[in-house]
Design an enzyme around this catalytic site. Structure first.
Site, PDB file in Angstrom:
ATOM      1  N   TYR A  27     -18.567   7.569 -12.581  1.00 39.67           N
ATOM      2  CA  TYR A  27     -18.340   6.360 -13.383  1.00 39.67           C
ATOM      3  C   TYR A  27     -16.907   6.352 -13.910  1.00 39.67           C
ATOM      4  CZ  TYR A  27     -23.320   5.531 -13.253  1.00 39.67           C
ATOM      5  OH  TYR A  27     -24.595   5.285 -12.833  1.00 39.67           O
ATOM      6  N   ASN A  86     -26.845  -4.741 -12.061  1.00 35.41           N
ATOM      7  CA  ASN A  86     -26.650  -4.998 -10.648  1.00 35.41           C
ATOM      8  C   ASN A  86     -27.913  -5.552 -10.009  1.00 35.41           C
ATOM      9  OD1 ASN A  86     -26.075  -4.891  -7.956  1.00 35.41           O
ATOM     10  ND2 ASN A  86     -26.547  -2.734  -7.795  1.00 35.41           N
ATOM     11  N   CYS A 112     -24.922   1.209  -5.884  1.00 35.61           N
ATOM     12  CA  CYS A 112     -24.889   1.700  -7.256  1.00 35.61           C
ATOM     13  C   CYS A 112     -25.475   3.112  -7.298  1.00 35.61           C
ATOM     14  CB  CYS A 112     -25.677   0.773  -8.171  1.00 35.61           C
ATOM     15  SG  CYS A 112     -27.355   0.504  -7.604  1.00 35.61           S
TER      16      CYS A 112
END
Length: 156
Positions: free
Chosen positions: A89, A110, A118
């Site tokens: 991240y 998302n 993701c």
DNA sequence: GACGAAAGTGTGG
DNA sequence: CCACACTTTCGTC
């Protein structure tokens, strides 16, 4: 109206939602076998089949436009992650000039779970979190990563 | 080394 | 304005 389709994934059923434009608007990792299964477009059926087959790990589809500018930026950065690779991240946050917390928040919203990798985004301490601690979703994430041949370093 | 608390950003109520 | 989120880092024990 939208069409809700179901796809049988190795880790479980997933729900795909299409709108009247015939484009994917949502992809949920959780199967909801309570709706009448509409015929899944062969286009996506083939894509999903190829993905789960291991032949195509990249959908190459544009990110959902149903989001804020920052969210789109995050998703785009995630979509740029090469197949078989993971990014933290912090790396993404640094790439788009933001902070990890915001990235996680954007990822949480998302709508295109599988389309946008993701799951390819992990925390520095290992797998990190997923869906506020949804073990089921985390299991899927781990499955997907393992499918791409990525071994997640356990934080012990 | 492990545990607890604060941080800096974006979104939602 | 306040609280939350798929985190990261610092401080203390």
């Amino acid at each position: 109206m939208n069409r809700t389709c179901l796809y049988s994934a190795p880790f479980g059923p997933i729900t795909l939602e299409f709108d009247e434009h015939n484009n994917l608007v949502k992809l949920e990792l959780s199967g909801k076998p309570e709706y009448a299964p509409h015929p899944l477009p062969e286009k996506w059926q083939d894509k999903l089949d190829a993905y789960f087959c291991g032949s195509m790990l990249d959908f190459g589809h544009p990110v959902s436009k149903n989001g804020t500018a920052y969210q789109r930026k995050v998703w785009q950065a995630i979509a740029e992650i090469p197949a078989g690779q993971v990014m933290t991240y912090q790396d993404i946050a640094r790439k788009i000039g933001s902070h990890p917390r915001a990235v996680g928040g954007a990822c949480g919203k998302n709508p295109l779970a599988l389309v946008i990798p993701c799951h390819r985004v992990v925390a520095k301490t290992g797998l990190g979190g997923f869906s506020s601690g949804e073990e089921k979703a985390l299991a899927v994430k781990h499955w997907l990563l393992a499918h791409e041949g990525i071994h997640i370093p356990m934080p012990v």
